[in-house]
Scaffold this motif. Structure first.
Motif, short mmCIF file in Angstrom:
data_model
loop_
_atom_site.label_atom_id
_atom_site.label_comp_id
_atom_site.label_asym_id
_atom_site.label_seq_id
_atom_site.Cartn_x
_atom_site.Cartn_y
_atom_site.Cartn_z
N LEU A 105 -18.83 -39.09 2.78
CA LEU A 105 -20.09 -38.96 1.99
C LEU A 105 -19.98 -37.26 1.79
CD1 LEU A 105 -22.88 -41.06 4.07
CD2 LEU A 105 -21.82 -41.37 1.77
N VAL A 106 -19.66 -36.37 2.70
CA VAL A 106 -19.61 -35.00 2.74
C VAL A 106 -17.97 -34.54 3.19
CG1 VAL A 106 -22.17 -35.00 3.44
CG2 VAL A 106 -20.21 -34.57 5.33
N LYS A 107 -17.69 -33.56 2.34
CA LYS A 107 -16.55 -32.92 2.72
C LYS A 107 -16.68 -31.95 3.80
CE LYS A 107 -14.40 -34.27 -1.06
NZ LYS A 107 -13.43 -35.27 -1.32
N SER A 108 -17.73 -31.22 4.25
CA SER A 108 -17.88 -30.38 5.32
C SER A 108 -19.20 -30.51 5.81
CB SER A 108 -17.58 -28.96 4.64
OG SER A 108 -16.44 -28.87 4.24
N ILE A 109 -19.38 -30.14 7.04
CA ILE A 109 -20.76 -30.12 7.69
C ILE A 109 -20.90 -28.52 8.51
CG2 ILE A 109 -20.98 -32.59 7.98
CD1 ILE A 109 -19.93 -32.41 11.02
N GLY A 110 -21.93 -28.13 8.28
CA GLY A 110 -22.31 -26.98 9.18
C GLY A 110 -23.79 -26.71 9.77
N ILE A 111 -23.94 -25.69 9.82
CA ILE A 111 -25.36 -25.42 10.52
C ILE A 111 -26.23 -24.28 9.77
CG2 ILE A 111 -24.73 -26.31 12.76
CD1 ILE A 111 -23.99 -23.57 13.60
N SER A 112 -27.40 -24.09 10.14
CA SER A 112 -28.29 -23.23 9.47
C SER A 112 -29.32 -22.52 10.49
CB SER A 112 -28.97 -23.50 8.15
OG SER A 112 -29.82 -22.67 7.70
N ASN A 113 -29.50 -21.35 10.69
CA ASN A 113 -30.61 -20.68 11.71
C ASN A 113 -30.04 -20.97 13.02
OD1 ASN A 113 -32.41 -20.01 9.62
ND2 ASN A 113 -32.40 -22.00 8.93
N PHE A 114 -28.84 -21.15 13.31
CA PHE A 114 -28.25 -21.61 14.95
C PHE A 114 -28.14 -19.89 15.40
CE2 PHE A 114 -28.47 -25.80 13.86
CZ PHE A 114 -27.92 -26.54 14.93
N ASN A 115 -28.47 -19.77 16.54
CA ASN A 115 -28.05 -18.54 17.33
C ASN A 115 -26.70 -18.95 18.17
OD1 ASN A 115 -28.42 -19.51 19.82
ND2 ASN A 115 -30.97 -19.18 19.84
N SER A 116 -26.25 -17.71 18.42
CA SER A 116 -24.85 -17.55 19.16
C SER A 116 -24.81 -18.90 20.44
CB SER A 116 -24.52 -16.39 19.51
OG SER A 116 -25.52 -15.51 20.83
N GLN A 117 -25.70 -18.72 21.21
CA GLN A 117 -25.72 -19.61 22.35
C GLN A 117 -25.86 -21.33 21.89
OE1 GLN A 117 -29.02 -18.77 25.02
NE2 GLN A 117 -28.35 -16.85 25.35
N GLN A 118 -26.48 -21.60 20.87
CA GLN A 118 -26.57 -22.58 20.23
C GLN A 118 -25.25 -23.30 19.75
OE1 GLN A 118 -29.98 -22.20 17.82
NE2 GLN A 118 -31.33 -23.12 19.11
N ILE A 119 -24.68 -22.20 19.13
CA ILE A 119 -23.12 -22.44 18.44
C ILE A 119 -22.13 -22.73 19.69
CG2 ILE A 119 -21.58 -21.63 17.04
CD1 ILE A 119 -23.54 -19.94 15.55
N ASP A 120 -22.46 -21.87 20.66
CA ASP A 120 -21.46 -22.17 21.86
C ASP A 120 -21.45 -23.39 22.27
OD1 ASP A 120 -19.73 -19.86 22.25
OD2 ASP A 120 -21.11 -18.96 23.47
N ARG A 121 -22.84 -23.94 22.45
CA ARG A 121 -22.77 -25.23 23.04
C ARG A 121 -22.25 -26.14 22.12
NH1 ARG A 121 -27.90 -28.65 23.17
NH2 ARG A 121 -27.68 -29.85 24.99
N LEU A 122 -22.64 -26.24 20.75
CA LEU A 122 -22.11 -27.08 19.86
C LEU A 122 -20.50 -27.02 19.85
CD1 LEU A 122 -22.80 -28.92 17.70
CD2 LEU A 122 -22.87 -27.10 15.99
N LEU A 123 -19.76 -25.92 19.90
CA LEU A 123 -18.58 -25.68 19.80
C LEU A 123 -18.00 -26.60 21.07
CD1 LEU A 123 -17.87 -22.42 18.45
CD2 LEU A 123 -17.67 -24.53 17.28
#
Length: 314
Positions: free
Chosen positions: A156-174
């Motif tokens: 359905l999608v080629k790529s997924i991403g995020i919006s308005n995430f801070n560094s700590q939230q990105i760390d946790r996601l990664l």
């Protein structure tokens, strides 16, 4: 007019380095997008909450039918809204966006915010509690992300991403993802240049898209101040450009993909005409000094939610 060069995403795909935003372009997106395609734009940004996915899609479909552009040359971005964070709702929401756009697939699907809202009947985009706060649902964005990963598997999608995430939230996601986000779309302008978050994302091979690149304009009060800065005006004269063009060039050079919104043909053309010059290091350093850390979109109605993203420096 030349098209914007593309940048590489961490999954091997490419994204045009300049786009057209469509927030609040209801009833005007059709003509804006058609003209934008004619003058070289290939990256278009919408969202469920913008209530114009169908209009955006029809405009692009029209240009494909005319033979002006091929589907694979278009990069379309849309976003999962906060009321659709429950994992069982994600695929349905994505399919609805796909159907409205009518383009077969979505190039980049973003989680619009890390916070979730309760769904109301009748539907409300921003349901509120009696005290004026957003009515939040207890959904972890990690669970939402796992459901978004399945959208890639389904094609359905080629790529997924995020919006308005801070560094700590990105760390946790990664630390907890199977598919890494390719992009973080954030507010970014000379008054809020986000250089720490940009570097943080770059170090993790996550591209950054800059929304509200010209801040919130109020000409009656000469705001935002950077648009009326005398030295920035001198830089614009040096390159025979406008101040907004200098701003977009700056945002490109600090590592973002600007997506200014416009429905005015001349402005659409002007905005993307920023690939024939480069700023000097001193000019970039000067624009850095215009940073006041003032947000246009503070999202304060979510400040009491545990996933509120703006409670830390970056």
């Amino acid at each position: 007019m030349a098209k914007a060069p593309s940048i590489s995403l961490n999954n091997g795909l490419k994204m045009p380095s300049f786009g057209l935003g469509t927030y609040k372009s209801i009833g005007e997106a059709d003509s804006a997008i058609k003209h934008a395609i004619d003058v070289g734009y290939r990256h278009f940004d919408t969202a469920r909450i913008y209530v114009n996915e169908e209009e955006v899609g029809k405009a692009i479909q029209g240009k494909i039918k005319e033979g002006v552009v091929k589907r694979e040359e278009i990069f379309i971005v849309t976003k999962l809204w906060n009321t659709d964070h429950e994992p069982e709702k994600v695929e349905k929401a994505c399919r609805q966006s796909c159907e409205k756009l009518g383009l077969g697939y979505i190039d980049l699907y973003l989680m619009h915010w890390p916070v979730a809202f309760k769904e109301r009947t009748p539907f409300e985009y921003g349901p509120r509690t009696p005290d004026g706060q957003y009515d939040h649902a207890d959904v972890d964005y990690l669970d939402t992300w796992k459901a978004m990963e399945k959208l890639v598997d389904l094609g359905l999608v080629k790529s997924i991403g995020i919006s308005n995430f801070n560094s700590q939230q990105i760390d946790r996601l990664l630390d907890n993802c199977r598919i890494k986000p390719v992009n973080n779309q954030i507010e970014c302008s000379p008054q809020f240049n986000q250089k720490k978050l940009i570097k943080y994302c770059q170090d993790r091979d996550i591209t950054v898209t800059a929304f509200c690149p010209l801040g919130k304009q109020n000409p009656a009060e000469n705001k935002p101040a950077f648009l009326y800065d005398a030295k920035l005006g001198d830089v614009a004269k040096k390159y025979n450009k406008t101040v907004p063009q200098i701003v977009f060039r700056y945002l490109l050079e600090i590592g973002t993909v600007p997506i200014p919104k416009s429905v005015t043909p001349s402005r659409i053309e002007e905005n993307i005409s920023v690939f024939d010059f480069k700023l000097t290091d001193d000019e970039i350093k000067y624009i850095d000094t215009l940073n006041t850390c003032e947000r246009v979109v503070p999202f304060i109605e979510s400040r009491n939610d545990k996933h509120f993203p703006f409670g830390i420096e970056f």
